[in-house]
Design an enzyme around this catalytic site. Structure first.
Site, PDB file in Angstrom:
ATOM      1  N   THR A  23       0.818  -1.212   0.000  1.00  0.00           N
ATOM      2  CA  THR A  23       0.000   0.000   0.000  1.00  0.00           C
ATOM      3  C   THR A  23       0.853   1.263   0.000  1.00  0.00           C
ATOM      4  OG1 THR A  23      -1.782  -1.149   1.091  1.00  0.00           O
ATOM      5  CG2 THR A  23      -1.779   1.223   1.345  1.00  0.00           C
ATOM      6  N   TYR A  29      -8.203   0.766  -3.689  1.00  0.00           N
ATOM      7  CA  TYR A  29      -6.953   1.222  -4.300  1.00  0.00           C
ATOM      8  C   TYR A  29      -6.213   0.010  -4.832  1.00  0.00           C
ATOM      9  CZ  TYR A  29      -4.651  -0.687  -0.221  1.00  0.00           C
ATOM     10  OH  TYR A  29      -4.216  -1.559   0.739  1.00  0.00           O
ATOM     11  N   THR A  44       1.631  -4.411   4.316  1.00  0.00           N
ATOM     12  CA  THR A  44       1.511  -4.727   5.746  1.00  0.00           C
ATOM     13  C   THR A  44       0.897  -6.108   6.011  1.00  0.00           C
ATOM     14  OG1 THR A  44      -0.641  -3.635   5.898  1.00  0.00           O
ATOM     15  CG2 THR A  44       1.312  -2.290   6.367  1.00  0.00           C
ATOM     16  N   ASP A  45       0.170  -6.654   5.026  1.00  0.00           N
ATOM     17  CA  ASP A  45      -0.563  -7.909   5.288  1.00  0.00           C
ATOM     18  C   ASP A  45       0.362  -9.031   5.749  1.00  0.00           C
ATOM     19  OD1 ASP A  45      -2.797  -6.563   4.464  1.00  0.00           O
ATOM     20  OD2 ASP A  45      -3.150  -7.747   2.661  1.00  0.00           O
ATOM     21  N   LYS A  93       0.207  -7.888  13.044  1.00  0.00           N
ATOM     22  CA  LYS A  93      -0.808  -6.942  12.557  1.00  0.00           C
ATOM     23  C   LYS A  93      -2.110  -7.214  13.295  1.00  0.00           C
ATOM     24  CE  LYS A  93      -2.800  -5.015   8.331  1.00  0.00           C
ATOM     25  NZ  LYS A  93      -2.841  -4.964   6.854  1.00  0.00           N
ATOM     26  N   GLU A 145      -2.967 -28.940  28.446  1.00  0.00           N
ATOM     27  CA  GLU A 145      -4.208 -29.723  28.278  1.00  0.00           C
ATOM     28  C   GLU A 145      -4.007 -30.874  27.294  1.00  0.00           C
ATOM     29  OE1 GLU A 145      -8.208 -27.698  28.246  1.00  0.00           O
ATOM     30  OE2 GLU A 145      -6.910 -25.965  27.934  1.00  0.00           O
TER      31      GLU A 145
HETATM   32  N1  ASP Z   1      -2.823  -5.528   0.970  1.00  0.00           N
HETATM   33  C1  ASP Z   1      -1.770  -4.574   1.224  1.00  0.00           C
HETATM   34  C2  ASP Z   1      -0.444  -5.309   1.245  1.00  0.00           C
HETATM   35  O1  ASP Z   1      -0.159  -6.003   2.166  1.00  0.00           O
HETATM   36  C3  ASP Z   1      -2.026  -3.874   2.510  1.00  0.00           C
HETATM   37  C4  ASP Z   1      -0.954  -2.915   2.954  1.00  0.00           C
HETATM   38  O2  ASP Z   1       0.137  -2.792   2.442  1.00  0.00           O
HETATM   39  O3  ASP Z   1      -1.233  -2.218   3.930  1.00  0.00           O
HETATM   40  O4  ASP Z   1       0.293  -5.157   0.346  1.00  0.00           O
END
Ligand code: ASP
Length: 342
Positions: free
Chosen positions: A26, A39, A105-106, A178, A299
């Site tokens: 992103t 996007y 970020t994923d 995340k 457990e």
């Molecule tokens: N879907 C995007 C990615 O991981 C989300 C992001 O970058 O925040 O590339």
């Protein structure tokens, strides 16, 4: 480097040199308007990203290289391996002070942990990204990139393993995860806390990672290395036990159970996982719960079923450690010790 918030006037040869490796996400995403949710990731080149950050060249002598341009949901181990080798080659050059990797970020926590195990240098390696695309109102990417370069240029960041800088926080690769699908405050380090903070380029450190990483890690990956298949199965009420058999029949050498609670699963799945373990598939119990450790023989009788526990690692990172570990023959005890060491 910033001293008291002011860029220092130094000749180029004395300034830290930071290489930014772009992989997409992103931070390199664009939308048709500044306020729309939809996007496309991975549209902006690394040079355009650097040019969009005022003052970044005051921090360091910065250069960009494009490794990939994908949304990180499409990140592959082939790209991660290429990245590890690219970083190792760059950091072997005495003139390079540190590396920044821009990343979606994923799956950022997965690449960060993979690099934490396969980069062989004490020099700073810092991942960063953005929750909002480059064209958004209040895009978070430029300041994240600015802070990431400040950390990568900072000798104090060395020896702390691979770091992630997002939203003014410096996380260790082992501990971050995340936690929010859309908020800029998405990454947390819930078990061990932050490594430090980066505020408009001003850095502060609280601790070093407790686990082995980078130059003390035993794992190496050459370009073209094929990693063994390891699957993750998500435990839930009335979980179908034959998911384990399905993974085994598709060639999985290991299975990480994203267990409920302290790495639990229903009795039917314990039975199928125990059978698979007896036949040589490595079963690791992790947890779908975002914080806390998974411990042996609470457990579930791990000794009897020949299961391993992931300790602090979440399922995605437990899978990466197992894939690297299975490149070599190891007994179950040695595999278990890896989860305490890394
Ligand atoms: N879907 C995007 C990615 O991981 C989300 C992001 O970058 O925040 O590339």
């Amino acid at each position: 480097m910033l001293i008291d918030g002011q860029p220092q006037d130094k000749p180029d040869s004395d300034r830290p040199r930071v290489v930014i490796l772009a992989t997409g996400g992103t931070i390199a995403g664009t939308a048709a308007s500044g306020t729309q949710a939809g996007y496309a990731s991975g549209q902006v080149s690394v040079d355009a990203m650097i040019d969009a950050v005022p003052g970044i060249r005051d921090l360091a002598d910065v250069r960009g290289e494009q490794v990939a341009n994908v949304g990180s949901q499409d990140m592959t181990f082939a790209i991660m391996i290429e990245l590890a080798n690219w970083i190792n080659a760059l950091l072997a050059d005495g003139a390079v002070s540190g590396v920044v990797v821009t990343h979606g970020t994923d799956t950022m926590e997965e690449t960060a942990y993979f690099l934490n195990l396969t980069v062989k240098s004490q020099k700073p390696v810092v991942l960063t990204g953005a929750m909002r695309p480059a064209t958004a109102v209040s895009a978070d990417g430029p300041l994240n990139l600015y802070n990431a370069v400040a950390v990568a240029a900072d000798p104090e960041a060395a020896g702390r393993g691979v770091l992630v800088v997002m939203n003014d926080w410096i996380h260790g690769a082992h501990s971050l995860t995340k936690t929010n699908t859309t908020s800029v405050e998405t990454f947390l380090s819930p078990i061990n806390g932050l490594i430090g903070t980066a505020n408009y380029g001003k850095t502060q450190y609280f601790r070093r990672p407790f686990r082995r990483h980078t130059d003390t890690s035993e794992f190496t990956v050459a370009n073209g290395t094929a990693l063994p298949r390891v699957d993750i199965l998500y435990a839930c009420a009335d979980m179908p036990a034959d998911l384990v058999d399905c993974s085994v029949s598709r060639g999985a050498r290991g299975i990480v159970i994203a267990g409920d609670g302290n790495g639990n699963m229903n009795a039917a799945t314990i039975a199928s996982a125990s059978r698979a373990a007896g036949e040589g598939t490595v079963i690791v119990r992790s947890s779908r719960v975002p914080t806390g450790t998974v411990s042996r023989n609470v457990e579930i009788d791990d000794d009897c079923h020949q299961f391993i526990v992931s300790d602090e690692l979440n399922p995605a990172k437990a899978r990466i450690l197992l894939m690297l570990a299975l490149m070599k023959d190891r007994n179950l005890d040695a595999l278990q010790q890896l989860y305490y060491a890394y």
